[in-house]
Motif scaffolding. Structure first.
Motif, PDB file in Angstrom:
ATOM      1  N   TYR A  12      10.511  -2.639  -5.621  1.00  0.00           N
ATOM      2  CA  TYR A  12       9.051  -2.725  -5.635  1.00  0.00           C
ATOM      3  C   TYR A  12       8.365  -1.392  -5.922  1.00  0.00           C
ATOM      4  N   GLU A  13       9.133  -0.403  -6.367  1.00  0.00           N
ATOM      5  CA  GLU A  13       8.526   0.832  -6.894  1.00  0.00           C
ATOM      6  C   GLU A  13       9.146   1.198  -8.243  1.00  0.00           C
ATOM      7  N   ALA A  14      10.458   1.486  -8.270  1.00  0.00           N
ATOM      8  CA  ALA A  14      11.092   1.952  -9.509  1.00  0.00           C
ATOM      9  C   ALA A  14      11.063   0.898 -10.609  1.00  0.00           C
ATOM     10  N   LEU A  34       0.857  -1.181   0.000  1.00  0.00           N
ATOM     11  CA  LEU A  34       0.000   0.000   0.000  1.00  0.00           C
ATOM     12  C   LEU A  34       0.893   1.231   0.000  1.00  0.00           C
ATOM     13  N   ASP A  35       1.181   1.710  -1.199  1.00  0.00           N
ATOM     14  CA  ASP A  35       2.075   2.868  -1.312  1.00  0.00           C
ATOM     15  C   ASP A  35       1.296   4.149  -1.080  1.00  0.00           C
ATOM     16  N   GLY A  36       1.850   4.992  -0.201  1.00  0.00           N
ATOM     17  CA  GLY A  36       1.237   6.305   0.012  1.00  0.00           C
ATOM     18  C   GLY A  36       0.055   6.271   0.955  1.00  0.00           C
ATOM     19  N   SER A  37       0.060   5.281   1.879  1.00  0.00           N
ATOM     20  CA  SER A  37      -1.144   5.088   2.723  1.00  0.00           C
ATOM     21  C   SER A  37      -1.520   6.345   3.497  1.00  0.00           C
ATOM     22  N   ARG A  51       2.264  19.296 -11.976  1.00  0.00           N
ATOM     23  CA  ARG A  51       1.329  18.533 -11.154  1.00  0.00           C
ATOM     24  C   ARG A  51       2.146  17.712 -10.168  1.00  0.00           C
ATOM     25  N   TYR A  52       1.737  17.670  -8.895  1.00  0.00           N
ATOM     26  CA  TYR A  52       2.403  16.795  -7.921  1.00  0.00           C
ATOM     27  C   TYR A  52       1.365  16.333  -6.924  1.00  0.00           C
ATOM     28  N   VAL A  53       1.059  15.009  -6.928  1.00  0.00           N
ATOM     29  CA  VAL A  53       0.019  14.458  -6.062  1.00  0.00           C
ATOM     30  C   VAL A  53       0.609  13.969  -4.739  1.00  0.00           C
ATOM     31  N   GLY A  54       1.851  13.452  -4.822  1.00  0.00           N
ATOM     32  CA  GLY A  54       2.445  12.852  -3.616  1.00  0.00           C
ATOM     33  C   GLY A  54       2.041  11.395  -3.485  1.00  0.00           C
ATOM     34  N   SER A  55       1.560  10.804  -4.577  1.00  0.00           N
ATOM     35  CA  SER A  55       1.227   9.373  -4.600  1.00  0.00           C
ATOM     36  C   SER A  55       1.759   8.806  -5.912  1.00  0.00           C
ATOM     37  N   LEU A  56       2.756   7.900  -5.806  1.00  0.00           N
ATOM     38  CA  LEU A  56       3.480   7.433  -6.995  1.00  0.00           C
ATOM     39  C   LEU A  56       2.560   6.860  -8.051  1.00  0.00           C
ATOM     40  N   VAL A  57       1.565   6.063  -7.638  1.00  0.00           N
ATOM     41  CA  VAL A  57       0.701   5.421  -8.642  1.00  0.00           C
ATOM     42  C   VAL A  57      -0.161   6.446  -9.374  1.00  0.00           C
ATOM     43  N   GLY A  85      17.674   9.116  -3.076  1.00  0.00           N
ATOM     44  CA  GLY A  85      16.266   9.430  -3.333  1.00  0.00           C
ATOM     45  C   GLY A  85      15.367   8.793  -2.290  1.00  0.00           C
ATOM     46  N   ARG A  86      14.087   8.725  -2.566  1.00  0.00           N
ATOM     47  CA  ARG A  86      13.136   8.192  -1.584  1.00  0.00           C
ATOM     48  C   ARG A  86      12.555   6.857  -2.018  1.00  0.00           C
ATOM     49  N   LEU A  87      12.399   6.667  -3.317  1.00  0.00           N
ATOM     50  CA  LEU A  87      11.630   5.533  -3.816  1.00  0.00           C
ATOM     51  C   LEU A  87      12.475   4.268  -3.895  1.00  0.00           C
ATOM     52  N   ARG A  88      11.793   3.117  -3.745  1.00  0.00           N
ATOM     53  CA  ARG A  88      12.482   1.822  -3.637  1.00  0.00           C
ATOM     54  C   ARG A  88      12.702   1.228  -5.004  1.00  0.00           C
ATOM     55  N   VAL A  96       6.663  14.260 -17.086  1.00  0.00           N
ATOM     56  CA  VAL A  96       7.867  13.659 -16.501  1.00  0.00           C
ATOM     57  C   VAL A  96       7.815  13.824 -14.989  1.00  0.00           C
ATOM     58  N   PHE A  97       8.141  12.741 -14.280  1.00  0.00           N
ATOM     59  CA  PHE A  97       8.162  12.718 -12.811  1.00  0.00           C
ATOM     60  C   PHE A  97       9.618  12.634 -12.364  1.00  0.00           C
ATOM     61  N   LEU A  98       9.937  13.390 -11.310  1.00  0.00           N
ATOM     62  CA  LEU A  98      11.296  13.322 -10.763  1.00  0.00           C
ATOM     63  C   LEU A  98      11.229  13.151  -9.249  1.00  0.00           C
ATOM     64  N   TYR A  99      11.888  12.092  -8.730  1.00  0.00           N
ATOM     65  CA  TYR A  99      12.215  12.077  -7.322  1.00  0.00           C
ATOM     66  C   TYR A  99      13.728  11.848  -7.239  1.00  0.00           C
ATOM     67  N   PRO A 100      14.494  12.933  -7.332  1.00  0.00           N
ATOM     68  CA  PRO A 100      15.954  12.792  -7.428  1.00  0.00           C
ATOM     69  C   PRO A 100      16.594  12.502  -6.070  1.00  0.00           C
ATOM     70  N   VAL A 120       7.321  17.222  -9.533  1.00  0.00           N
ATOM     71  CA  VAL A 120       8.417  17.126  -8.551  1.00  0.00           C
ATOM     72  C   VAL A 120       7.975  17.820  -7.275  1.00  0.00           C
ATOM     73  N   ASN A 121       8.517  17.370  -6.136  1.00  0.00           N
ATOM     74  CA  ASN A 121       8.224  18.048  -4.867  1.00  0.00           C
ATOM     75  C   ASN A 121       9.172  19.240  -4.729  1.00  0.00           C
ATOM     76  N   ALA A 122       8.740  20.383  -5.182  1.00  0.00           N
ATOM     77  CA  ALA A 122       9.611  21.568  -5.284  1.00  0.00           C
ATOM     78  C   ALA A 122      10.074  22.074  -3.918  1.00  0.00           C
TER      79      ALA A 122
HETATM   80  P1  P6P Z   1       7.271  13.246  -0.730  1.00  0.00           P
HETATM   81  C1  P6P Z   1       4.189   8.155  -0.792  1.00  0.00           C
HETATM   82  O1  P6P Z   1       4.516   8.216   0.575  1.00  0.00           O
HETATM   83  C2  P6P Z   1       5.476   7.950  -1.582  1.00  0.00           C
HETATM   84  O2  P6P Z   1       6.120   6.793  -1.171  1.00  0.00           O
HETATM   85  C3  P6P Z   1       5.173   7.906  -3.066  1.00  0.00           C
HETATM   86  O3  P6P Z   1       3.929   7.355  -3.346  1.00  0.00           O
HETATM   87  C4  P6P Z   1       5.262   9.359  -3.473  1.00  0.00           C
HETATM   88  O4  P6P Z   1       5.638   9.525  -4.827  1.00  0.00           O
HETATM   89  C5  P6P Z   1       6.342   9.905  -2.527  1.00  0.00           C
HETATM   90  O5  P6P Z   1       6.331   9.079  -1.372  1.00  0.00           O
HETATM   91  C6  P6P Z   1       6.073  11.340  -2.100  1.00  0.00           C
HETATM   92  O6  P6P Z   1       7.177  11.748  -1.311  1.00  0.00           O
HETATM   93  O7  P6P Z   1       8.638  13.319  -0.091  1.00  0.00           O
HETATM   94  O8  P6P Z   1       7.154  14.185  -1.922  1.00  0.00           O
HETATM   95  O9  P6P Z   1       6.132  13.393   0.228  1.00  0.00           O
END
Ligand code: P6P
Length: 328
Positions: free
Chosen positions: A271-273, A108-111, A233-239, A265-268, A251-255, A199-201
């Motif tokens: 099981y994500e990337a 459950l990503d982004g719960s 656009r930035y939702v904060g939910s990868l899916v 970075g933050r993402l795994r 284009v999405f960036l989590y550098p 991107v999370n600016a």
């Molecule tokens: P940040 C949600 O917690 C998550 O794992 C991804 O779904 C999402 O892309 C990322 O973290 C958001 O991270 O640091 O911008 O809140």
């Protein structure tokens, strides 16, 4: 007339090498329906929406729903063709008695987004377990992402969707409860160019100079070196980001950034990337760690992180040019 998910999986299973993959994804889809139901009842039932129930392997707070989802997919994995189950919610891989597949999953990503009714999801990757892994099945997770047999993600939102690939394009299926299952919605095709970045600016001060300059130039729009305006656009939910990009490009960036714990970075990776990258590439897009193809990166361990850039091919390539220039 919609094509049913069952009929699609029958076509996939016609290839003997993918029969067990198809049967496993069918079981995962049943678990996803269970998770969607648990999410949709909101905070009414404490069993699934209770407060934090602990921490996962990475020290991130675990919500009751994270544990609920992990248990649902663990059961699905055990009752299909998975030999080894690697989950964000489990410190170490779980090895079953039999199976031919390794499943890497973020149940459950982004719960944390559920409280604000933002779409969340399950991201999964299926790898082959070779004879050489039989003694130590968890070693199956050390394969390159390009070895994936299948990958995809469920989105729990206004609609329950499954986006998946078995290496022959990327398709989206929609769950229609009244019809009792998932049905083919469309085959995804990412536009090569785009005017939308994600991107999370708020992390700007932590970025490398190449990334910072790329974002500065897209923000400058037609008055800057890109010569055209961009939207953000930035939702904060990868899916949610991935599905938007599959639908309309971008284009999405989590550098990587300079914060402690974010140097990769933050993402795994597993099981994500990897699964997102497989779906994006199969839809005509690109996915890198900024400069190197994600599916060519050697995994470090089950919970390893990686910088992640994915989406419209031309923007992913442009970002790599910015990074190379600034590092020259
Ligand atoms: P940040 C949600 O917690 C998550 O794992 C991804 O779904 C999402 O892309 C990322 O973290 C958001 O991270 O640091 O911008 O809140």
């Amino acid at each position: 007339m919609f094509i049913s998910f069952e009929d699609y999986l029958k076509d996939v299973a016609a290839d003997p090498s993918l029969k067990q993959v198809a049967e496993t994804i069918a079981r995962l889809s049943e678990a996803a329906i269970e998770v969607q139901r648990a999410i949709s009842v909101g905070r009414i039932t404490k069993t699934t929406h209770g407060d934090n129930s602990g921490q996962n392997a990475s020290g991130e707070t675990q919500k009751a729903l994270d544990v609920f989802a992990d248990e649902a997919f663990l059961r699905a994995a055990k009752s299909s063709h998975v030999l080894v189950y690697g989950s964000e919610e489990q410190d170490v891989p779980v090895v079953f008695d039999a199976g031919s597949l390794a499943l890497a999953i973020d149940p459950l990503d982004g719960s944390s987004n559920i409280e604000t009714n933002i779409s969340v999801g399950t991201v999964f990757s299926l790898l082959p377990v070779h004879a050489s892994h039989k003694e130590a099945p968890a070693e199956a997770f050390q394969q390159l992402g390009k070895n994936q047999l299948a990958a995809g993600f469920f989105i729990y939102g206004a609609q329950l969707l499954l986006v998946m690939t078995v290496g022959a394009g990327t398709r989206t299926f929609i769950h229609i409860a009244e019809q009792g299952g998932f049905f083919l919605l469309n085959e995804m095709n990412i536009p090569v160019t785009s005017r939308e970045y994600s991107v999370n600016a708020s992390n700007r001060r932590y970025w490398s100079s190449g990334i910072a300059r790329y974002i500065k130039d897209v923000e400058a729009g037609e008055d800057g070196p890109r010569g055209r305006n961009f939207g953000m656009r930035y939702v904060g939910s990868l899916v949610a980001e991935a599905y938007r990009i599959l639908q309309r490009g971008g284009v999405f960036l989590y550098p990587a950034d300079q914060r402690a714990g974010y140097h990769e970075g933050r993402l795994r990776q597993l099981y994500e990337a990897n699964p997102i990258a497989f779906c994006i590439e199969q839809a005509g897009g690109s996915a890198t760690d900024g400069t190197t193809r994600i599916l060519n990166l050697a995994p470090k361990d089950l919970h390893a992180r990686t910088p992640l850039v994915f989406g419209s091919q031309s923007e992913v390539e442009t970002i790599a040019e910015y990074i190379h220039v600034r590092s020259a």
